[in-house]
Write an enzyme that holds these catalytic residues in place. Structure first.
Site, mmCIF file in Angstrom:
data_model
loop_
_atom_site.group_PDB
_atom_site.id
_atom_site.type_symbol
_atom_site.label_atom_id
_atom_site.label_comp_id
_atom_site.label_asym_id
_atom_site.label_seq_id
_atom_site.Cartn_x
_atom_site.Cartn_y
_atom_site.Cartn_z
ATOM 1 N N ASP A 60 -3.632 -4.041 -6.828
ATOM 2 C CA ASP A 60 -4.083 -5.143 -5.965
ATOM 3 C C ASP A 60 -4.028 -4.798 -4.476
ATOM 4 O O ASP A 60 -4.437 -5.593 -3.631
ATOM 5 C CB ASP A 60 -3.263 -6.417 -6.253
ATOM 6 C CG ASP A 60 -1.779 -6.215 -5.996
ATOM 7 O OD1 ASP A 60 -1.376 -5.123 -5.523
ATOM 8 O OD2 ASP A 60 -0.999 -7.151 -6.278
ATOM 9 N N GLY A 61 -3.480 -3.643 -4.153
ATOM 10 C CA GLY A 61 -3.421 -3.236 -2.747
ATOM 11 C C GLY A 61 -2.362 -3.961 -1.940
ATOM 12 O O GLY A 61 -2.253 -3.782 -0.734
ATOM 13 N N LYS A 101 0.964 -1.230 5.664
ATOM 14 C CA LYS A 101 1.196 -1.001 4.233
ATOM 15 C C LYS A 101 1.261 -2.352 3.531
ATOM 16 O O LYS A 101 2.004 -3.233 3.967
ATOM 17 C CB LYS A 101 2.515 -0.225 4.080
ATOM 18 C CG LYS A 101 2.870 0.148 2.660
ATOM 19 C CD LYS A 101 4.030 1.144 2.662
ATOM 20 C CE LYS A 101 4.549 1.396 1.263
ATOM 21 N NZ LYS A 101 5.674 2.335 1.267
ATOM 22 N N ASP A 117 2.580 13.849 -3.184
ATOM 23 C CA ASP A 117 1.925 12.952 -2.223
ATOM 24 C C ASP A 117 2.944 12.277 -1.309
ATOM 25 O O ASP A 117 2.573 11.660 -0.318
ATOM 26 C CB ASP A 117 1.091 11.884 -2.955
ATOM 27 C CG ASP A 117 1.916 11.104 -3.959
ATOM 28 O OD1 ASP A 117 2.435 11.716 -4.902
ATOM 29 O OD2 ASP A 117 2.065 9.881 -3.792
ATOM 30 N N ASN A 118 4.211 12.416 -1.643
ATOM 31 C CA ASN A 118 5.254 11.836 -0.800
ATOM 32 C C ASN A 118 6.017 12.907 -0.023
ATOM 33 O O ASN A 118 7.154 12.694 0.395
ATOM 34 C CB ASN A 118 6.233 11.013 -1.649
ATOM 35 C CG ASN A 118 5.560 9.782 -2.233
ATOM 36 O OD1 ASN A 118 4.562 9.307 -1.704
ATOM 37 N ND2 ASN A 118 6.096 9.281 -3.330
ATOM 38 N N GLY A 151 -3.848 3.458 -1.469
ATOM 39 C CA GLY A 151 -4.326 2.389 -2.341
ATOM 40 C C GLY A 151 -3.911 1.023 -1.854
ATOM 41 O O GLY A 151 -4.418 -0.010 -2.315
ATOM 42 N N ARG A 179 0.019 14.828 3.981
ATOM 43 C CA ARG A 179 0.963 15.121 2.893
ATOM 44 C C ARG A 179 0.599 16.441 2.228
ATOM 45 O O ARG A 179 -0.535 16.918 2.364
ATOM 46 C CB ARG A 179 0.854 14.017 1.830
ATOM 47 C CG ARG A 179 1.028 12.626 2.385
ATOM 48 C CD ARG A 179 0.127 11.621 1.660
ATOM 49 N NE ARG A 179 0.118 10.332 2.352
ATOM 50 C CZ ARG A 179 0.926 9.328 2.072
ATOM 51 N NH1 ARG A 179 1.771 9.439 1.074
ATOM 52 N NH2 ARG A 179 0.883 8.201 2.756
ATOM 53 N N ASP A 196 7.796 7.169 2.294
ATOM 54 C CA ASP A 196 7.654 6.401 1.083
ATOM 55 C C ASP A 196 8.995 5.973 0.486
ATOM 56 O O ASP A 196 9.527 6.611 -0.420
ATOM 57 C CB ASP A 196 6.819 7.162 0.039
ATOM 58 C CG ASP A 196 5.937 6.181 -0.692
ATOM 59 O OD1 ASP A 196 6.405 5.051 -0.917
ATOM 60 O OD2 ASP A 196 4.798 6.533 -1.024
HETATM 61 P P1 AMP Z 1 3.770 5.210 -4.138
HETATM 62 O O1 AMP Z 1 4.506 5.066 -5.413
HETATM 63 O O2 AMP Z 1 3.994 4.080 -3.164
HETATM 64 O O3 AMP Z 1 3.905 6.551 -3.514
HETATM 65 O O4 AMP Z 1 2.225 5.063 -4.527
HETATM 66 C C1 AMP Z 1 1.540 5.993 -5.315
HETATM 67 C C2 AMP Z 1 0.066 5.677 -5.266
HETATM 68 O O5 AMP Z 1 -0.198 4.402 -5.794
HETATM 69 C C3 AMP Z 1 -0.546 5.682 -3.872
HETATM 70 O O6 AMP Z 1 -1.851 6.165 -3.969
HETATM 71 C C4 AMP Z 1 -0.513 4.222 -3.507
HETATM 72 O O7 AMP Z 1 -1.458 3.910 -2.516
HETATM 73 C C5 AMP Z 1 -0.859 3.591 -4.840
HETATM 74 N N1 AMP Z 1 -0.373 2.207 -4.957
HETATM 75 C C6 AMP Z 1 0.903 1.792 -4.989
HETATM 76 N N2 AMP Z 1 0.968 0.456 -5.113
HETATM 77 C C7 AMP Z 1 -0.298 -0.005 -5.139
HETATM 78 C C8 AMP Z 1 -0.883 -1.289 -5.238
HETATM 79 N N3 AMP Z 1 -0.158 -2.415 -5.350
HETATM 80 N N4 AMP Z 1 -2.235 -1.359 -5.238
HETATM 81 C C9 AMP Z 1 -2.991 -0.264 -5.146
HETATM 82 N N5 AMP Z 1 -2.497 0.970 -5.049
HETATM 83 C C10 AMP Z 1 -1.164 1.117 -5.033
HETATM 84 MG MG MG Z 2 3.341 7.471 -1.875
#
Ligand code: AMP
Ligand code: MG
Length: 483
Positions: free
Chosen positions: A121-122, A109, A248-249, A88, A179, A258
């Site tokens: 917001d990505g 990232k 997913d991690n 994301g 993953r 992650d």
């Molecule tokens: P994480 O907690 O980093 O493992 O993220 C879990 C999920 O949320 C993954 O699919 C990430 O790509 C998504 N994600 C985390 N932060 C953002 C963000 N700011 N914008 C969009 N997707 C996010």
């Molecule tokens: Mg993750």
């Protein structure tokens, strides 16, 4: 001239595996941290990457000729609940072949929205990306399998969180980003051929020796179980708490991935949790090995159709494989603990000796890293519990046990030094480094920290100041997901 040559074998997989996605344009890229030794290992030209053209690549503003960046699709169990996820806020630029002929992913990232952003917001904030840089490099120094950090570029953008924060993009290097959640996604939404394609791809990339094996899928499952058991045992042995062990991690390669709310434990306590969102302690230190089994069971489930055409037989095979995990984990953990206590030989009584120490440490609130450090260098005065009867009794037992092996004091100390880090990236040190970097654009504290944590088993004079504990704080240390 092509300065960096990337491949993308992932693009050959069916279309449901990814979305083509360019990173977003950022207004004012500025390289703030760069990992020279990693660049060298990867066969990348540091000078080029530091140039404005290079920084454009590391920020996502420039796409390398002939490459097709993608966001990878995956799903996952987050705190026990199954959800569709995907990159994301990341894009895979491509795969690099290193001078040692290893294939690694280069991923940005914090590179903007993708079809998997789910309203996010990505983007990523500078602090959390620097934190991932520090902790992942510390893990590498500790000899723990991990994704690595090549660079952090400040974007010149502002990221909206609880407050406005400077934005950043991290360049992450991984042996792959496949993953458990990738398998769950394909098993849930794809066809059998898609699942086979993913398994064959993962085997080709990480378990090549199985390619022509008649039972490759069950062996693949068993290898991943071993890799994860090994990884989690290594976390336990240094007091690392991942904090968000969602499926997913969990990588198929066995690398730690992650670095969100992770942190190292100071005082030994199995129920330690740092993550602000882990209210029930699902991912507490002492729970990590069990959660590892739970995650691997989800992996096994997604492989079922490949294990046998007969459903019951497939379930039996998967269950048998998963049932081996606790013993595999325990074997690795005990042998790691033996090494931490300077034991070269194996005796049945060792487990009791190990548990005995941990229970005294828990009782007296002993610092995990410093206890083993003190035992290693015989500096018992530094231990708060040195005068407690319980500890003295344990110490006698330990000395007796050491005398049962034919090893000199020097040999014992050497083994212990190689297995007990003298320093870890302590939370207050990491915070201090991040504060100076983010608030004052001063990277000197972070650079010094990175420099010492590179060699955690060194026991040098300059490391000593990093062994000190945080002062008393009113609230316990809290970490956040960094989104
Ligand atoms: P994480 O907690 O980093 O493992 O993220 C879990 C999920 O949320 C993954 O699919 C990430 O790509 C998504 N994600 C985390 N932060 C953002 C963000 N700011 N914008 C969009 N997707 C996010
Ligand atoms: Mg993750």
């Amino acid at each position: 001239m092509i300065k960096i040559k990337l491949e993308n074998t992932y693009l050959k997989l069916p279309e449901m595996f990814y979305s083509k996605q360019r990173p977003s344009h950022v207004p004012k890229p500025k390289l703030v941290t760069f990992n020279y030794s990693l660049a060298e290992k990867l066969g990348l030209d540091s000078q080029y990457l530091e140039s404005s053209e290079g920084v454009d690549i590391l920020s996502g503003n420039r796409i390398l000729e002939g490459t097709t960046p993608i966001a990878q699709a995956y799903a996952g169990h987050q705190f026990g609940y199954f959800t569709m996820l995907g990159d994301g806020r990341a894009v895979l630029l491509g795969e690099l072949i290193t001078p040692k002929n290893e294939r690694v992913d280069i991923q940005l990232k914090g590179s903007g929205e993708t079809p998997y952003s789910r309203g996010g917001d990505g983007k990523a904030a500078l602090g959390p990306m620097l934190r991932e840089f520090i902790i992942s490099e510390a893990m590498y120094g500790l000899g723990i399998p991990t994704t690595r950090s090549l660079a952090v570029v400040e974007t010149g953008d502002t990221v909206i969180r609880e407050k406005l924060l400077p934005g950043a993009v991290l360049t992450r290097i991984a042996s792959s980003h496949i993953r458990v959640g990738t398998f769950q996604y394909i098993a849930s939404y794809g066809k059998l051929d898609d699942l086979r394609a993913l398994a064959d791809y993962a085997i080709e990339r990480h378990y090549k020796e199985l390619i022509n094996d008649d039972n490759k899928y069950i062996k693949f499952l068993k290898e991943v179980i071993k890799k994860q058991a090994d990884l989690i045992s290594k976390w336990q042995l240094v007091g690392f708490i991942h904090g968000v062990m969602n499926t997913d991690n969990v990588t198929i390669s066995g690398e730690t991935i992650d670095y969100g709310p992770c942190a190292f434990m100071d005082v030994y306590n199995p129920s330690t949790v740092f993550s602000s969102i882990d209210r029930s302690g699902r991912y507490a230190y002492g729970n990590q090995p069990n959660i590892g089994a739970w995650n691997l069971a989800r992996f096994a489930e997604s492989l079922l159709p490949l294990l046998s055409d007969d459903k019951d037989e497939a379930i039996n095979l998967a269950q048998e494989a998963i049932a081996e995990y606790p013993e595999i984990f325990k074997g690795k953990w005990i042998s790691g603990m033996r090494a931490k206590l300077g034991l070269f030989t194996e005796k049945a009584e060792d487990e009791q000796l190990i548990e005995g120490l941990l229970s005294i440490m828990n009782k007296y609130g002993a610092d995990f890293t410093n206890t083993f450090r003190s035992l290693t260098i015989g500096n018992l005065d530094e231990m708060k519990m040195a005068d407690e009867e319980g500890f003295k009794d344990w110490y006698k037992l330990w000395q007796q046990r050491l005398s049962k092996q034919d090893k000199t004091k020097e040999e014992v100390m050497k083994l212990m030094k190689n297995n007990n880090p003298s320093i870890i990236p302590r939370n207050h040190r990491v915070e201090e480094a991040l504060d100076a970097a983010v608030k004052a654009d001063d990277y000197s504290i972070m650079d010094k920290l990175l420099d010492v944590i590179k060699n955690p088993y060194e026991y040098s004079k300059e490391q000593e100041e990093y062994t000190s504990l945080p002062g008393p704080t009113k609230t316990p240390y809290r970490t956040f997901c960094g989104t």
